[in-house]
Design a protein around this motif. Structure first.
Motif, PDB file in Angstrom:
ATOM      1  N   THR A 313       0.827  -1.212   0.000  1.00 51.88           N
ATOM      2  CA  THR A 313       0.000   0.000   0.000  1.00 51.88           C
ATOM      3  C   THR A 313       0.862   1.263   0.000  1.00 51.88           C
ATOM      4  O   THR A 313       0.611   2.205  -0.773  1.00 51.88           O
ATOM      5  CB  THR A 313      -0.925   0.014   1.231  1.00 51.88           C
ATOM      6  N   ILE A 314       1.876   1.280   0.836  1.00 49.11           N
ATOM      7  CA  ILE A 314       2.781   2.440   0.888  1.00 49.11           C
ATOM      8  C   ILE A 314       3.489   2.614  -0.447  1.00 49.11           C
ATOM      9  O   ILE A 314       3.620   3.739  -0.960  1.00 49.11           O
ATOM     10  CB  ILE A 314       3.797   2.267   2.026  1.00 49.11           C
ATOM     11  N   GLN A 315       3.944   1.498  -1.028  1.00 49.71           N
ATOM     12  CA  GLN A 315       4.622   1.571  -2.317  1.00 49.71           C
ATOM     13  C   GLN A 315       3.690   2.101  -3.403  1.00 49.71           C
ATOM     14  O   GLN A 315       4.115   2.877  -4.277  1.00 49.71           O
ATOM     15  CB  GLN A 315       5.159   0.183  -2.699  1.00 49.71           C
ATOM     16  N   GLY A 319       4.273   5.398  -5.611  1.00 45.36           N
ATOM     17  CA  GLY A 319       4.225   5.345  -7.071  1.00 45.36           C
ATOM     18  C   GLY A 319       3.283   6.380  -7.650  1.00 45.36           C
ATOM     19  O   GLY A 319       3.609   7.044  -8.642  1.00 45.36           O
ATOM     20  N   ILE A 320       2.121   6.536  -7.044  1.00 45.41           N
ATOM     21  CA  ILE A 320       1.156   7.537  -7.527  1.00 45.41           C
ATOM     22  C   ILE A 320       1.728   8.942  -7.386  1.00 45.41           C
ATOM     23  O   ILE A 320       1.632   9.772  -8.299  1.00 45.41           O
ATOM     24  CB  ILE A 320      -0.173   7.406  -6.747  1.00 45.41           C
ATOM     25  N   THR A 321       2.344   9.209  -6.246  1.00 44.91           N
ATOM     26  CA  THR A 321       2.944  10.533  -6.022  1.00 44.91           C
ATOM     27  C   THR A 321       4.051  10.802  -7.027  1.00 44.91           C
ATOM     28  O   THR A 321       4.153  11.908  -7.592  1.00 44.91           O
ATOM     29  CB  THR A 321       3.505  10.626  -4.589  1.00 44.91           C
ATOM     30  N   THR A 322       4.876   9.803  -7.260  1.00 50.44           N
ATOM     31  CA  THR A 322       5.973   9.948  -8.235  1.00 50.44           C
ATOM     32  C   THR A 322       5.426  10.271  -9.609  1.00 50.44           C
ATOM     33  O   THR A 322       5.958  11.149 -10.322  1.00 50.44           O
ATOM     34  CB  THR A 322       6.798   8.653  -8.288  1.00 50.44           C
ATOM     35  N   ALA A 339      10.106  -0.564  -4.030  1.00 50.54           N
ATOM     36  CA  ALA A 339       9.925  -1.807  -4.791  1.00 50.54           C
ATOM     37  C   ALA A 339      10.842  -2.898  -4.251  1.00 50.54           C
ATOM     38  O   ALA A 339      10.436  -4.065  -4.121  1.00 50.54           O
ATOM     39  CB  ALA A 339      10.217  -1.556  -6.268  1.00 50.54           C
ATOM     40  N   LEU A 340      12.066  -2.524  -3.909  1.00 52.64           N
ATOM     41  CA  LEU A 340      13.013  -3.515  -3.400  1.00 52.64           C
ATOM     42  C   LEU A 340      12.632  -3.975  -1.995  1.00 52.64           C
ATOM     43  O   LEU A 340      12.802  -5.152  -1.648  1.00 52.64           O
ATOM     44  CB  LEU A 340      14.421  -2.924  -3.400  1.00 52.64           C
TER      45      LEU A 340
END
Length: 367
Positions: A313-315, A319-322, A339-340
């Motif tokens: 969820t945090i990732q 991703g959306i913010t990026t 991601a890692l």
């Protein structure tokens, strides 16, 4: 007779203690390797985002450790860079001082990769020679070392794709390079987790172990899709969410011919697939968590499923913010770091269902 049995039991306990001591040492070593690999992937991401990856145009595995040390050497290195298409088309007029900025990113990436080779190979040799590595782990660790050596070749194969006609590296080769790095990372995590004590809790459901494996594979596949996005600069377009180009499923996904080529070379299609993969991973992690909590909420497996879902969820939020911010370097690197982290925890979670490696020394003595 009782005296013999007591001596055997004491010897057994001593060997078990020695095995556990060896495992602690190997876990510490692999933890250092994992941290270095994590740093390497982040530096590689920053190198990509700053378009620094083509600044060193020659492959010098040994001599390349030493950077330019004089004005003349810097000028020579800069002249080599001026011969490639990236300079002519994108950076023409760049000064030597500006060149140094991109050079240091790529140099740091290569130096860190070489350093990881050393901190993996030398301790491996020491542990092997001194008998600290259990027989079952020797060749898997050698395989990881060999994959790391192959990764060096893949890295140069990737860079070479941008030295003749292109102004950036091939997205196919970039994705291959990143996936191999992640496989090395996953392999180290798998072995480290297997050397850690396990709770012994039963799997919450019959499908828990299979679902954990699917989540780990899906995490790796998402990284592969992300590498294609990076290679095509697809993150710099369609920077809205949840809609993409004004729709949930945008048009123009298969405009290139043959149709399959869109999966790899159409930035719109590749970004859409990366979004869709994220939604699927989120849904699978949620389903896995809910099933685990419903069946056996008190087990460590269930608790790990909660952590995994939280990380996914945090990732997704990163991703959306990026994407919405049009991939600033800091957010781009953070997204790659996330991601890692997801991959590493997914591998550890999956390994938790397999159980700890048996303490072979103790078993052999007991038999």
């Amino acid at each position: 007779m009782a005296h013999v049995e007591l001596a055997t039991e004491q010897t057994l306990l001593k060997e078990i203690g020695r095995t556990e001591s060896n495992r602690r040492q190997i876990r510490g070593w692999l933890a250092v390797v994992l941290f270095a690999l994590f740093a390497l992937v982040l530096v590689g991401g920053a190198t990509r985002l700053t378009e620094s990856g083509l600044s060193i145009t020659e492959w010098k595995p040994i001599h390349g450790v030493i950077p330019p040390l004089s004005a003349e050497q810097w000028e020579e290195e800069f002249q080599l860079y001026q011969r490639i298409p990236q300079y002519e088309r994108l950076n023409k007029g760049m000064t030597v001082e500006e060149f140094k900025t991109i050079f240091w990113w790529e140099w740091a990436h290569r130096l860190l990769a070489r350093t990881i080779g050393v901190i993996f190979a030398l301790p491996l040799l020491f542990f092997w020679v001194t008998g600290r590595i259990e027989r079952r782990l020797r060749w898997p660790l050698v395989g990881i070392l060999a994959l790391g050596g192959f990764q060096g070749f893949i890295g140069w194969w990737m860079v070479s794709s941008g030295l003749v006609e292109r102004t950036e590296v091939s997205q196919y080769r970039l994705a291959t390079h990143l996936v191999i790095a992640c496989l090395i990372f996953a392999g180290c995590m798998w072995i480290l987790r297997g050397l850690c004590p396990h709770s012994g809790d039963p799997a919450p459901t019959k499908k828990s172990r299979s679902m954990a494996a699917i989540l780990a594979v899906m995490s790796l596949f998402q990284i592969y899709l992300g590498a294609l996005v990076a290679g095509l600069d697809a993150g710099f377009t369609y920077n809205t969410w949840p809609l993409m180009d004004g729709a949930i499923i945008p048009g123009g996904l298969f405009v290139q011919q043959p149709a399959w080529i869109n999966l790899f070379e159409n930035p719109k299609t590749v970004q859409f697939l990366h979004r869709a993969g994220a939604y699927l991973l989120f849904a699978l992690a949620l389903a896995h968590m809910l099933a685990s909590l419903r069946a056996a909420p008190e087990t460590t497996h269930a608790r790990r499923s909660v952590v995994l879902f939280a990380l996914v969820t945090i990732q997704a939020m990163i991703g959306i913010t990026t994407l919405v911010l049009e991939v600033p370097i800091g957010w781009g690197v953070l997204h790659q770091a996330g991601a890692l982290v997801v991959l590493g925890f997914a591998i550890a979670h999956w390994r938790g269902f397999v159980g700890e490696y048996p303490k072979s020394t103790a078993i052999e003595l007991r038999d």
